[in-house]
Design a protein around this motif. Structure first.
Motif, mmCIF file in Angstrom:
data_model
loop_
_atom_site.group_PDB
_atom_site.id
_atom_site.type_symbol
_atom_site.label_atom_id
_atom_site.label_comp_id
_atom_site.label_asym_id
_atom_site.label_seq_id
_atom_site.Cartn_x
_atom_site.Cartn_y
_atom_site.Cartn_z
ATOM 1 N N ASP A 29 0.832 -1.205 0.000
ATOM 2 C CA ASP A 29 0.000 0.000 0.000
ATOM 3 C C ASP A 29 0.869 1.259 0.000
ATOM 4 N N ARG A 30 1.745 1.345 -0.994
ATOM 5 C CA ARG A 30 2.657 2.489 -1.113
ATOM 6 C C ARG A 30 2.711 2.957 -2.557
ATOM 7 N N THR A 31 3.058 4.249 -2.705
ATOM 8 C CA THR A 31 3.274 4.835 -4.029
ATOM 9 C C THR A 31 4.709 5.316 -4.130
ATOM 10 N N VAL A 32 5.399 4.881 -5.186
ATOM 11 C CA VAL A 32 6.746 5.359 -5.497
ATOM 12 C C VAL A 32 6.622 6.478 -6.527
ATOM 13 N N ARG A 33 7.334 7.567 -6.296
ATOM 14 C CA ARG A 33 7.391 8.656 -7.295
ATOM 15 C C ARG A 33 8.839 8.773 -7.757
ATOM 16 N N ASN A 34 9.104 8.234 -8.938
ATOM 17 C CA ASN A 34 10.444 8.240 -9.527
ATOM 18 C C ASN A 34 10.689 9.559 -10.253
ATOM 19 N N VAL A 35 11.864 10.131 -10.062
ATOM 20 C CA VAL A 35 12.231 11.396 -10.697
ATOM 21 C C VAL A 35 13.237 11.089 -11.802
ATOM 22 N N VAL A 36 12.889 11.393 -13.062
ATOM 23 C CA VAL A 36 13.715 10.963 -14.189
ATOM 24 C C VAL A 36 13.965 12.128 -15.138
ATOM 25 N N PHE A 37 15.120 12.082 -15.813
ATOM 26 C CA PHE A 37 15.616 13.169 -16.662
ATOM 27 C C PHE A 37 15.404 12.804 -18.122
ATOM 28 N N ALA A 38 14.577 13.572 -18.811
ATOM 29 C CA ALA A 38 14.244 13.292 -20.215
ATOM 30 C C ALA A 38 15.312 13.877 -21.131
ATOM 31 N N SER A 39 15.967 13.034 -21.901
ATOM 32 C CA SER A 39 17.048 13.516 -22.770
ATOM 33 C C SER A 39 16.526 14.217 -24.014
ATOM 34 N N ASN A 63 14.630 -2.958 -9.340
ATOM 35 C CA ASN A 63 14.905 -1.549 -9.075
ATOM 36 C C ASN A 63 16.250 -1.141 -9.646
ATOM 37 N N HIS A 64 16.528 0.152 -9.578
ATOM 38 C CA HIS A 64 17.850 0.691 -9.891
ATOM 39 C C HIS A 64 18.317 1.404 -8.629
ATOM 40 N N PRO A 65 19.340 0.874 -7.950
ATOM 41 C CA PRO A 65 19.611 1.327 -6.581
ATOM 42 C C PRO A 65 20.385 2.622 -6.432
ATOM 43 N N PHE A 66 21.278 2.933 -7.363
ATOM 44 C CA PHE A 66 22.170 4.097 -7.193
ATOM 45 C C PHE A 66 21.830 5.112 -8.284
ATOM 46 N N THR A 67 21.259 6.244 -7.901
ATOM 47 C CA THR A 67 20.630 7.122 -8.875
ATOM 48 C C THR A 67 21.202 8.537 -8.919
ATOM 49 N N ALA A 68 21.931 8.989 -7.904
ATOM 50 C CA ALA A 68 22.322 10.399 -7.796
ATOM 51 C C ALA A 68 21.097 11.301 -7.926
ATOM 52 N N GLN A 69 19.969 10.781 -7.471
ATOM 53 C CA GLN A 69 18.695 11.478 -7.630
ATOM 54 C C GLN A 69 17.783 11.128 -6.462
ATOM 55 N N GLY A 70 17.233 12.133 -5.808
ATOM 56 C CA GLY A 70 16.238 11.879 -4.785
ATOM 57 C C GLY A 70 14.909 11.497 -5.396
ATOM 58 N N ASN A 71 14.325 10.428 -4.895
ATOM 59 C CA ASN A 71 13.010 9.967 -5.323
ATOM 60 C C ASN A 71 12.103 9.945 -4.101
ATOM 61 N N PHE A 72 10.845 9.508 -4.288
ATOM 62 C CA PHE A 72 9.881 9.731 -3.216
ATOM 63 C C PHE A 72 8.987 8.516 -3.000
ATOM 64 N N TYR A 117 4.599 12.679 0.380
ATOM 65 C CA TYR A 117 5.766 11.863 0.046
ATOM 66 C C TYR A 117 6.955 12.136 0.965
ATOM 67 N N GLY A 118 7.646 11.055 1.332
ATOM 68 C CA GLY A 118 8.962 11.139 1.935
ATOM 69 C C GLY A 118 10.004 10.699 0.935
ATOM 70 N N ASN A 119 11.242 10.638 1.363
ATOM 71 C CA ASN A 119 12.355 10.381 0.453
ATOM 72 C C ASN A 119 12.668 8.896 0.331
ATOM 73 N N THR A 120 13.149 8.513 -0.837
ATOM 74 C CA THR A 120 13.736 7.197 -1.053
ATOM 75 C C THR A 120 14.821 7.344 -2.113
ATOM 76 N N PRO A 121 15.913 6.583 -2.039
ATOM 77 C CA PRO A 121 17.042 6.843 -2.934
ATOM 78 C C PRO A 121 16.980 6.161 -4.289
ATOM 79 N N CYS A 122 16.086 5.186 -4.461
ATOM 80 C CA CYS A 122 16.179 4.313 -5.640
ATOM 81 C C CYS A 122 14.998 4.520 -6.578
ATOM 82 N N TRP A 123 15.205 4.109 -7.843
ATOM 83 C CA TRP A 123 14.107 4.019 -8.795
ATOM 84 C C TRP A 123 13.510 2.628 -8.693
ATOM 85 N N MET A 124 12.202 2.546 -8.552
ATOM 86 C CA MET A 124 11.516 1.261 -8.462
ATOM 87 C C MET A 124 10.388 1.188 -9.481
#
Length: 418
Positions: free
Chosen positions: A63-73, A162-171, A186-193
């Motif tokens: 019962d959680r939502t991941v918010r991935n932050v990604v950079f569009a090239s 997942n992708h564990p090392f992102t140099a990006q804060g996710n939520f 949202y709180g913080n999480t380090p990985c993309w899931m």
């Protein structure tokens, strides 16, 4: 004038269509299907507990939502998102998902949140070992902008690909916050899931994608967090600044990854590069060129030069068999780092000499020379050293991107400038 030329429209149309086909561009016919290209992607690994990380992928979510932050090239007018259960041992239920343009942190730009559907449905189950794309949604995405990909799972999920090392804060948020505009829950999480790719229908001529296959120096290096200063990000900026047809850029780096072997007991470094090409490289939408920069971790584990050369040659052979170009990148210096030894230095010299002169690759980018200290090719330039004498800093990764001859990525008559 147009009327006077009407008798020549047939040959002109044929010529125009042939020219567009030669450039890899879809003709502007009303019936043409949208031409997709990957704008962002990340290489997935199996969900596992990482001793120094609070990424929950190892234990899973309920019962959680991941918010991935990604950079569009590259930018586009339509978007589709790829969700992954590539390393799952059981089906993964996705309850709700969305894509939006980031405002700041976990907040979306109002009016940009798009609920994702899967074959028309809001929820979907991804079989173990599989990935799938969402249905397309209309969304104006600017090149070099940041998107939020939100995925709600009712769970319990078990371990999450997942992708564990992102140099990006996710939520990460409790409950279903997939379509929330405000990110206050949202709180913080380090990985993309869950998410490992975003495709767009480009709004400028984009002839395909270039995939950067590598380890931590490609994945995140020691770059500034939340700044998109990885060398593939700087390459994306160079390509975006060019004129005429361009390319998107995919970062297929994995921190700690090796060419030849897995790292026993540490699955978060990913499977070896020779074994991950089909999913991480060849399946990327529109891929046409690969830049390979791997091997320093193999050297650190005392791989021999002949063995490492054989592994790199295998990657090149697989890439050519897939009909793609591959550019070999020399391994950056590590003098003064914890992995340096006389034997490893000799291995580094031999492997880099082979990369430069063997003719195995379609072209070579000399990352080692671009980042070396003046008068000492075995060590990083102090201006480019993050401090561990192994990973380049922001200036170093920018120098790496600047070392790439863009004409090696595109046919000469299409090469961008910048």
């Amino acid at each position: 004038m147009l009327a006077g030329m009407s008798g020549h429209r047939g040959p002109l149309l044929v010529f125009s269509l042939l020219l567009l086909a030669s450039l890899g561009l879809a003709p502007p016919a009303a019936s043409a299907s949208p031409r997709w290209v990957v704008s962002w992607a990340a290489s997935p690994v199996v969900g596992s507990t990482i001793p120094w990380s609070d990424c929950p992928a190892g234990t899973g979510l309920t019962d959680r939502t991941v918010r991935n932050v990604v950079f569009a090239s590259v930018g586009g007018s339509q978007v589709r998102v790829r969700l992954t259960n590539a390393f799952g041992s059981a089906p993964m239920r996705i309850g709700h998902a969305s894509v939006a343009v980031q405002s700041a942190n976990a907040d979306a730009v109002p009016g940009t949140v798009r609920e994702l559907r899967f074959h028309g449905g809001r929820s979907v189950t991804i079989p173990a070992g599989r990935e799938l794309f969402s249905d397309p949604v209309p969304l104006r995405v600017a090149a070099l902008s940041t998107l939020l990909v939100s995925v709600y799972v009712p769970g319990p999920t078990g371990p999450i690909t997942n992708h564990p090392f992102t140099a990006q804060g996710n939520f990460l948020a409790p409950g279903d916050q997939a379509t929330a505009v405000a990110g206050g829950a949202y709180g913080n999480t380090p990985c993309w899931m869950f998410a490992d790719g975003v495709d767009v229908v480009p709004t400028r001529p984009i002839v395909g994608s270039v995939v950067a296959l590598g380890d931590s120096i490609t994945d995140t290096s020691a770059t500034t967090g939340n700044a998109n200063h990885r060398w593939p990000d700087y390459l994306a900026r160079r390509l975006d600044a060019g004129h005429g047809p361009g390319l998107s850029v995919v970062n297929a780096g994995l921190g700690g990854n090796r060419v030849l072997l897995p790292r026993e007991g540490e699955p978060y470094w990913g499977i070896p590069a020779v074994d991950r090409l089909e999913r991480d490289v060849f399946s990327q939408t529109g891929v046409r060129t690969v830049i390979l920069l791997e091997g320093v971790n193999d050297i650190g584990y005392d791989a021999t030069a002949p063995d490492l050369i054989a592994g790199l040659a295998d990657i090149a052979a697989q890439t050519h068999a897939a009909g793609l170009r591959i550019i070999g990148g020399t391994i950056t210096p590590f003098g003064g780092s914890f992995i340096e030894s006389p034997t490893r230095n000799e291995t580094w010299l031999e492997v880099n000499d082979w990369i430069r002169h063997s003719g195995t690759f379609d072209a070579v980018v000399d990352f080692a020379a671009a980042t070396a200290a003046p008068g000492n090719p075995m060590a990083l330039d102090p201006a480019y050293d993050s401090g561990d004498h192994l990973h380049p800093n922001d200036a170093g990764t920018e120098a790496m991107a600047n070392a790439i001859d863009l004409s090696q990525l595109l046919p000469h008559h299409l090469a961008a400038t910048g």
